[in-house]
Design an enzyme around this catalytic site. Structure first.
Site, PDB file in Angstrom:
ATOM      1  N   GLY A   1     -32.920  15.407  86.631  1.00  0.00           N
ATOM      2  CA  GLY A   1     -31.895  15.631  85.781  1.00  0.00           C
ATOM      3  C   GLY A   1     -31.295  14.209  85.288  1.00  0.00           C
ATOM      4  O   GLY A   1     -31.896  13.416  85.136  1.00  0.00           O
TER       5      GLY A   1
ATOM      6  N   SER B   1     -55.844   4.346  76.243  1.00  0.00           N
ATOM      7  CA  SER B   1     -56.449   5.742  76.400  1.00  0.00           C
ATOM      8  C   SER B   1     -57.576   5.765  75.227  1.00  0.00           C
ATOM      9  O   SER B   1     -58.713   6.690  75.724  1.00  0.00           O
ATOM     10  CB  SER B   1     -55.318   6.742  76.512  1.00  0.00           C
ATOM     11  OG  SER B   1     -54.469   6.458  77.661  1.00  0.00           O
TER      12      SER B   1
ATOM     13  N   ARG C   1     -30.729  18.994  96.866  1.00  0.00           N
ATOM     14  CA  ARG C   1     -29.881  19.109  95.690  1.00  0.00           C
ATOM     15  C   ARG C   1     -29.997  20.762  95.658  1.00  0.00           C
ATOM     16  O   ARG C   1     -30.675  21.489  95.612  1.00  0.00           O
ATOM     17  CB  ARG C   1     -30.410  18.650  94.603  1.00  0.00           C
ATOM     18  CG  ARG C   1     -29.743  18.911  93.242  1.00  0.00           C
ATOM     19  CD  ARG C   1     -28.466  18.206  93.290  1.00  0.00           C
ATOM     20  NE  ARG C   1     -27.620  18.195  91.861  1.00  0.00           N
ATOM     21  CZ  ARG C   1     -26.164  18.060  91.681  1.00  0.00           C
ATOM     22  NH1 ARG C   1     -25.470  17.718  92.723  1.00  0.00           N
ATOM     23  NH2 ARG C   1     -25.487  18.403  90.534  1.00  0.00           N
TER      24      ARG C   1
ATOM     25  N   GLU D   1     -55.602  -3.171  79.520  1.00  0.00           N
ATOM     26  CA  GLU D   1     -57.098  -2.975  79.986  1.00  0.00           C
ATOM     27  C   GLU D   1     -57.624  -2.033  79.357  1.00  0.00           C
ATOM     28  O   GLU D   1     -58.699  -1.437  79.775  1.00  0.00           O
ATOM     29  CB  GLU D   1     -57.023  -2.870  81.419  1.00  0.00           C
ATOM     30  CG  GLU D   1     -56.344  -3.981  82.354  1.00  0.00           C
ATOM     31  CD  GLU D   1     -56.527  -5.407  82.109  1.00  0.00           C
ATOM     32  OE1 GLU D   1     -57.614  -5.526  81.502  1.00  0.00           O
ATOM     33  OE2 GLU D   1     -55.700  -6.172  82.312  1.00  0.00           O
TER      34      GLU D   1
END
Length: 243
Positions: free
Chosen positions: A192, A219, A117, A216
């Site tokens: 972007g 955090s 890009r 599970e």
């Protein structure tokens, strides 16, 4: 008799049997039960639609006076937590491995895009702010891949302390899932506006990886497990490989 409800039962929409953890007896001991989904009193009440696009659902169930025979009590009354710890150790390591792999894929896509890009007459990979994001992604992936491999190796060794391994699996899951979220966010940013476009894979990765910081064990739960092991056994228990 089982009474209660359970939300977000992974693959419950296609399962023939359910593993149900519930408090048993007057002392409310955590216990695992093997339950036929077709048993009287078992009802699937709702199949929520989530951000991610899993193949199978995570429905909600209610249990109303569901009879469970003695032979369908798994591991004995009161041993539910010990049995689920074994499952969580394996599952959290699997999540760590999967999130590292997804992060690698996202970085590969973002790197290729940054090289190709062009903006202001040069590839965006030539700009230092883009380079910084690419480098941070590579570091997040490398350290989490190495630690996940280490803990997975320890899990295969005979004589490994399972309690410490449980905490190490929590460390791997916490670190890798949080890192993958950061990587996906940076990679989407590198793309972007196209990164927000559903025809580009990084958009899906951004959505898919978010749940790995929740299921599970969130955090926050992983942090409690890790801190508890540190308090009980000291820092070296988690820092060093099991002999």
């Amino acid at each position: 008799m089982l009474n209660g409800e359970k939300w977000f039962v992974t693959c419950g929409d296609i399962a023939d049997f359910l593993l149900v953890q519930a408090d048993a007896g007057p002392e409310r001991q955590p216990t695992l039960f093997f339950v036929d989904r077709a048993a009287p009193g078992v009802e699937m009440t709702r199949v929520p639609h989530f951000m991610h696009s899993a193949v199978n659902g995570h429905p909600e169930f209610t249990f109303t006076d569901v009879f469970v025979a003695d032979e369908d009590v798994l591991g004995g009354v009161g041993n539910g937590y010990e049995l689920t710890k074994e499952w969580f150790t394996d599952e959290r390591l699997m999540i760590a491995a999967r999130t590292v792999g997804a992060a690698e894929r996202a970085l590969q896509l973002a790197r290729d895009w940054a090289v190709e890009r062009e903006q202001f007459g040069a590839p965006i990979a030539s700009y230092q702010l883009i380079q910084g994001m690419l480098a941070d992604c590579a570091v997040d992936i490398a350290v989490n891949r190495a630690y996940t491999h280490q803990v997975a190796w320890e899990a295969d060794q005979p004589g490994t302390d399972r309690k410490t391994l449980h905490a190490k699996a929590s460390t791997a899951k916490l670190a890798a899932s949080e890192a993958a979220g950061r990587v996906a966010d940076r990679c989407l940013q590198i793309f972007g506006g196209r990164g927000y476009d559903r025809t580009y894979p990084v958009e899906r990765m951004y959505r898919e990886l978010r749940v790995d910081r929740i299921w599970e064990g969130t955090s926050e739960i992983q942090r409690l497990i890790i801190a508890n092991e540190l308090i009980k056994r000291g820092t070296r228990a988690l820092a060093l490989p099991t002999p």
